[in-house]
Design a protein around this motif. Sequence first.
Motif, PDB file in Angstrom:
ATOM      1  N   ARG A 134       0.852  -1.187   0.000  1.00  0.00           N
ATOM      2  CA  ARG A 134       0.000   0.000   0.000  1.00  0.00           C
ATOM      3  C   ARG A 134       0.888   1.236   0.000  1.00  0.00           C
ATOM      4  O   ARG A 134       1.726   1.413   0.885  1.00  0.00           O
ATOM      5  CB  ARG A 134      -0.887  -0.005   1.243  1.00  0.00           C
ATOM      6  CG  ARG A 134      -1.878   1.169   1.306  1.00  0.00           C
ATOM      7  CD  ARG A 134      -2.698   1.114   2.589  1.00  0.00           C
ATOM      8  NE  ARG A 134      -1.838   1.177   3.770  1.00  0.00           N
ATOM      9  CZ  ARG A 134      -1.914   0.311   4.792  1.00  0.00           C
ATOM     10  NH1 ARG A 134      -2.784  -0.675   4.778  1.00  0.00           N
ATOM     11  NH2 ARG A 134      -1.101   0.443   5.831  1.00  0.00           N
ATOM     12  N   ASP A 137      -2.386   4.981  -0.027  1.00  0.00           N
ATOM     13  CA  ASP A 137      -3.740   4.431  -0.178  1.00  0.00           C
ATOM     14  C   ASP A 137      -3.961   3.711  -1.504  1.00  0.00           C
ATOM     15  O   ASP A 137      -5.094   3.322  -1.824  1.00  0.00           O
ATOM     16  CB  ASP A 137      -4.805   5.524  -0.017  1.00  0.00           C
ATOM     17  CG  ASP A 137      -4.817   6.102   1.386  1.00  0.00           C
ATOM     18  OD1 ASP A 137      -4.559   5.342   2.339  1.00  0.00           O
ATOM     19  OD2 ASP A 137      -5.078   7.311   1.522  1.00  0.00           O
ATOM     20  N   GLU A 138      -2.907   3.520  -2.275  1.00  0.00           N
ATOM     21  CA  GLU A 138      -3.020   2.748  -3.516  1.00  0.00           C
ATOM     22  C   GLU A 138      -2.414   1.375  -3.289  1.00  0.00           C
ATOM     23  O   GLU A 138      -1.336   1.240  -2.704  1.00  0.00           O
ATOM     24  CB  GLU A 138      -2.283   3.447  -4.665  1.00  0.00           C
ATOM     25  CG  GLU A 138      -2.357   2.656  -5.970  1.00  0.00           C
ATOM     26  CD  GLU A 138      -1.519   3.280  -7.088  1.00  0.00           C
ATOM     27  OE1 GLU A 138      -1.679   2.856  -8.249  1.00  0.00           O
ATOM     28  OE2 GLU A 138      -0.698   4.168  -6.787  1.00  0.00           O
ATOM     29  N   LEU A 139      -3.106   0.341  -3.779  1.00  0.00           N
ATOM     30  CA  LEU A 139      -2.598  -1.025  -3.683  1.00  0.00           C
ATOM     31  C   LEU A 139      -1.834  -1.367  -4.951  1.00  0.00           C
ATOM     32  O   LEU A 139      -2.331  -1.171  -6.065  1.00  0.00           O
ATOM     33  CB  LEU A 139      -3.756  -2.008  -3.489  1.00  0.00           C
ATOM     34  CG  LEU A 139      -4.565  -1.852  -2.196  1.00  0.00           C
ATOM     35  CD1 LEU A 139      -5.685  -2.882  -2.159  1.00  0.00           C
ATOM     36  CD2 LEU A 139      -3.668  -1.979  -0.974  1.00  0.00           C
ATOM     37  N   TRP A 178      -3.914  -3.064   8.610  1.00  0.00           N
ATOM     38  CA  TRP A 178      -4.864  -3.339   7.539  1.00  0.00           C
ATOM     39  C   TRP A 178      -6.231  -3.596   8.163  1.00  0.00           C
ATOM     40  O   TRP A 178      -6.348  -4.411   9.083  1.00  0.00           O
ATOM     41  CB  TRP A 178      -4.450  -4.571   6.731  1.00  0.00           C
ATOM     42  CG  TRP A 178      -3.149  -4.435   5.999  1.00  0.00           C
ATOM     43  CD1 TRP A 178      -1.897  -4.608   6.509  1.00  0.00           C
ATOM     44  CD2 TRP A 178      -2.981  -4.086   4.633  1.00  0.00           C
ATOM     45  NE1 TRP A 178      -0.955  -4.390   5.541  1.00  0.00           N
ATOM     46  CE2 TRP A 178      -1.586  -4.065   4.376  1.00  0.00           C
ATOM     47  CE3 TRP A 178      -3.862  -3.788   3.592  1.00  0.00           C
ATOM     48  CZ2 TRP A 178      -1.067  -3.755   3.125  1.00  0.00           C
ATOM     49  CZ3 TRP A 178      -3.346  -3.487   2.342  1.00  0.00           C
ATOM     50  CH2 TRP A 178      -1.957  -3.473   2.111  1.00  0.00           C
ATOM     51  N   ASP A 179      -7.258  -2.922   7.654  1.00  0.00           N
ATOM     52  CA  ASP A 179      -8.601  -3.249   8.124  1.00  0.00           C
ATOM     53  C   ASP A 179      -9.221  -4.288   7.192  1.00  0.00           C
ATOM     54  O   ASP A 179      -8.638  -4.665   6.173  1.00  0.00           O
ATOM     55  CB  ASP A 179      -9.475  -1.996   8.233  1.00  0.00           C
ATOM     56  CG  ASP A 179      -9.649  -1.261   6.909  1.00  0.00           C
ATOM     57  OD1 ASP A 179      -9.653  -1.911   5.846  1.00  0.00           O
ATOM     58  OD2 ASP A 179      -9.780  -0.014   6.932  1.00  0.00           O
ATOM     59  N   GLN A 182      -9.683  -3.295   3.488  1.00  0.00           N
ATOM     60  CA  GLN A 182      -8.422  -3.260   2.751  1.00  0.00           C
ATOM     61  C   GLN A 182      -7.924  -4.663   2.430  1.00  0.00           C
ATOM     62  O   GLN A 182      -7.416  -4.912   1.332  1.00  0.00           O
ATOM     63  CB  GLN A 182      -7.381  -2.497   3.559  1.00  0.00           C
ATOM     64  CG  GLN A 182      -7.643  -1.005   3.678  1.00  0.00           C
ATOM     65  CD  GLN A 182      -6.695  -0.324   4.651  1.00  0.00           C
ATOM     66  OE1 GLN A 182      -6.249  -0.927   5.632  1.00  0.00           O
ATOM     67  NE2 GLN A 182      -6.383   0.945   4.381  1.00  0.00           N
ATOM     68  N   ALA A 185      -9.945  -5.990  -0.423  1.00  0.00           N
ATOM     69  CA  ALA A 185      -9.533  -5.361  -1.677  1.00  0.00           C
ATOM     70  C   ALA A 185      -8.216  -5.941  -2.167  1.00  0.00           C
ATOM     71  O   ALA A 185      -8.026  -6.174  -3.374  1.00  0.00           O
ATOM     72  CB  ALA A 185      -9.416  -3.848  -1.485  1.00  0.00           C
ATOM     73  N   ALA A 186      -7.295  -6.186  -1.246  1.00  0.00           N
ATOM     74  CA  ALA A 186      -5.998  -6.744  -1.621  1.00  0.00           C
ATOM     75  C   ALA A 186      -6.152  -8.156  -2.170  1.00  0.00           C
ATOM     76  O   ALA A 186      -5.532  -8.519  -3.184  1.00  0.00           O
ATOM     77  CB  ALA A 186      -5.058  -6.736  -0.419  1.00  0.00           C
TER      78      ALA A 186
END
Length: 214
Positions: A134, A137-139, A178-179, A182, A185-186
């Motif tokens: 990350r 805020d971009e993966l 990491w929540d 997130q 999304a990952a």
Amino acid sequence: MAARIREMRCELSFLKNADGSACFSQGSTCVWASCSGPGDVHASRANEEAMTLDISYRANCGDNKFNVLNNIIQSTMSKAINLELFPHTAITVTIHGIQDDGSMGAAAINSACFALLDNGMPFETVFCGIQIVRVKDELIIDPTAKQEAASTGKILFAACKGADGYPEMCSMDAIGQWDYIQLEAAWSLAQPSASAIFDFYRTVMKRKHSVDER
């Protein structure tokens, strides 16, 4: 989100004295992996019900007595290989990080799978590694060393190929905060790349076992 993995290359049977080996690269990150066995194991370490796994990741510099990658590789292999077929034996897998330009954990897992495939080990399912960082805020998937250095969080997924052919999460190692959203999304970002890596496995193994009819 950056969802493209770097170019992969692999040469099997790379080391002549190993039962199975591979030279694997993703972009400029290069790893050598070798495996020997199943073979004899000392009585004090023998398991009456399953094969013993000896995993060793070695970086090209620094302390090589123990590396955190050993845990996720061992956990993944324990789920992917039918260890019960070879009780009272051991297999040794050694992974050398030759050049690190990011995503070394993923490359190490992928090279280990290739070495085992080259050895002809009986798999319950093949597995692969996908690394995500990350940055602001971009993966970013399959990050370079520069991107890793700028990151505020890192996740290494080990994915197995499910019965339906789609990737399933096998193991995971996360650094940073990491929540749940997130993480979801990952993993969603990692799944298509895992499928691409499994396709690459198939291409490499088909090339290995093809017969030249000329």
